[in-house]
Design a protein around this motif. Structure first.
Motif, PDB file in Angstrom:
ATOM      1  N   LEU A   1       0.865  -1.175   0.000  1.00  0.00           N
ATOM      2  CA  LEU A   1       0.000   0.000   0.000  1.00  0.00           C
ATOM      3  C   LEU A   1       0.902   1.226   0.000  1.00  0.00           C
ATOM      4  CD1 LEU A   1      -2.488  -1.276   2.720  1.00  0.00           C
ATOM      5  CD2 LEU A   1      -2.829  -1.287   0.240  1.00  0.00           C
ATOM      6  N   ALA A   2       0.906   1.981  -1.103  1.00  0.00           N
ATOM      7  CA  ALA A   2       1.830   3.100  -1.298  1.00  0.00           C
ATOM      8  C   ALA A   2       1.062   4.415  -1.182  1.00  0.00           C
ATOM      9  CB  ALA A   2       2.510   2.990  -2.664  1.00  0.00           C
ATOM     10  N   LEU A   3       1.350   5.166  -0.111  1.00  0.00           N
ATOM     11  CA  LEU A   3       0.613   6.389   0.205  1.00  0.00           C
ATOM     12  C   LEU A   3       1.369   7.627  -0.275  1.00  0.00           C
ATOM     13  CD1 LEU A   3      -0.455   5.624   3.895  1.00  0.00           C
ATOM     14  CD2 LEU A   3      -1.605   4.990   1.769  1.00  0.00           C
ATOM     15  N   ASP A   4       0.654   8.554  -0.861  1.00  0.00           N
ATOM     16  CA  ASP A   4       1.220   9.808  -1.342  1.00  0.00           C
ATOM     17  C   ASP A   4       1.544  10.720  -0.156  1.00  0.00           C
ATOM     18  OD1 ASP A   4       1.841  12.161  -2.636  1.00  0.00           O
ATOM     19  OD2 ASP A   4       0.013  12.227  -3.853  1.00  0.00           O
ATOM     20  N   ALA A   5       2.816  11.099  -0.035  1.00  0.00           N
ATOM     21  CA  ALA A   5       3.237  12.042   1.009  1.00  0.00           C
ATOM     22  C   ALA A   5       3.915  13.254   0.386  1.00  0.00           C
ATOM     23  CB  ALA A   5       4.165  11.357   2.004  1.00  0.00           C
ATOM     24  N   SER A   6       3.516  13.604  -0.840  1.00  0.00           N
ATOM     25  CA  SER A   6       4.083  14.778  -1.492  1.00  0.00           C
ATOM     26  C   SER A   6       3.476  16.045  -0.899  1.00  0.00           C
ATOM     27  CB  SER A   6       3.842  14.721  -3.002  1.00  0.00           C
ATOM     28  OG  SER A   6       2.456  14.667  -3.291  1.00  0.00           O
ATOM     29  N   ALA A   7       4.058  17.202  -1.252  1.00  0.00           N
ATOM     30  CA  ALA A   7       3.654  18.469  -0.637  1.00  0.00           C
ATOM     31  C   ALA A   7       2.220  18.854  -0.967  1.00  0.00           C
ATOM     32  CB  ALA A   7       4.612  19.576  -1.079  1.00  0.00           C
ATOM     33  N   SER A   8       1.658  18.310  -2.047  1.00  0.00           N
ATOM     34  CA  SER A   8       0.279  18.644  -2.406  1.00  0.00           C
ATOM     35  C   SER A   8      -0.735  18.038  -1.443  1.00  0.00           C
ATOM     36  CB  SER A   8      -0.024  18.159  -3.829  1.00  0.00           C
ATOM     37  OG  SER A   8       0.130  16.753  -3.934  1.00  0.00           O
ATOM     38  N   VAL A   9      -0.280  17.089  -0.626  1.00  0.00           N
ATOM     39  CA  VAL A   9      -1.147  16.449   0.375  1.00  0.00           C
ATOM     40  C   VAL A   9      -0.885  17.137   1.718  1.00  0.00           C
ATOM     41  CG1 VAL A   9      -1.726  14.283   1.544  1.00  0.00           C
ATOM     42  CG2 VAL A   9      -1.038  14.265  -0.877  1.00  0.00           C
TER      43      VAL A   9
END
Length: 237
Positions: A42-50
């Motif tokens: 399970l790969a979660l988005d942790a980029s600055a847009s989040v």
């Protein structure tokens, strides 16, 4: 050691160092890898847009999903082999963080315990770019280097934007396919209703791969539950 470096190609140095003990074990005892029905990252988005709240909704949604009776029954339906699940956070190249290592689930109780552990994780980064390719490459290396041997191998990519960083996304997804890995997508369409089409065309790959869109971050809990129920289906279905 050759198998270790082959298995960690594309991982950040920090992630590779954290996985070294596990992957060395896999190198010396590969023939004894534990068979499971499914290996799932399970790969979660942790980029600055989040933002902080949006990331928390991803974590809470996953924790809720593993407490759901239908998801717990889906895990039990995979007996006797069960499922091995890991969770990563991804963003820019070199930023991928393994937050929950591969854990074998065989029962509803196992799933509930995994959901509790999921609820305790925190954010490791605020990545400046959205490198879906990095999330895929690092997740694939994690699948290749662990101590499980899944009859089905899946990467579940969740994100709220298009890839805007190196390495090449198409090369990453084709490499995963060559390794027998399926990529499914959970586009979070908070900023763009066209993101689902992008995920269909540019992210998912492999037999029976699919997209389960979330209208926004508030809809993530519904979407991840529906997605898990599809991914945890018995192998013959």
């Amino acid at each position: 050691m050759t198998a270790f470096w082959r298995g960690t190609a594309g991982l950040s140095r920090a992630m590779a160092s954290r996985l070294l003990p596990v992957l060395l074990l896999a190198t010396t005892a590969h023939a004894q890898d534990t068979p499971v029905a499914i290996e799932l990252v399970l790969a979660l988005d942790a980029s600055a847009s989040v933002d902080r709240q949006e990331f928390a909704l991803q974590v809470e949604g996953l924790a809720m999903a593993f407490r759901d009776p239908d998801v717990q029954r889906a895990v039990e339906d995979l007996q006797p082999l069960g499922v091995a699940i890991a969770v990563v956070q991804w963003g820019a190249p070199g930023d991928t963080q393994l937050v929950l290592p591969f854990t074998q689930l065989n029962s509803g109780r196992d799933a509930k315990a995994f959901g509790f552990r999921m609820s305790l994780i925190h954010r490791f980064m605020w990545a400046g770019v959205t490198s879906i390719a990095t999330g895929i490459r690092d997740s694939a290396a994690l699948i290749e280097g662990n101590e499980f041997d899944g009859q089905r191998k899946v990467i579940d990519v969740a994100g709220d934007g298009e890839d805007n960083g190196a390495p090449d996304l198409e090369a990453a997804r084709q490499s995963a396919r060559a390794q027998g890995i399926i990529i499914n997508g959970l586009p979070i369409m908070a900023d763009s209703v066209e993101l689902a089409d992008y995920y269909k065309a540019r992210v998912i790959i492999g037999p029976d791969s699919f997209v389960e869109p979330a209208r926004d971050f508030d809809d993530y809990a519904r979407a991840i539950r529906a997605k898990l129920l599809k991914e945890l289906r018995p192998l013959a279905s």
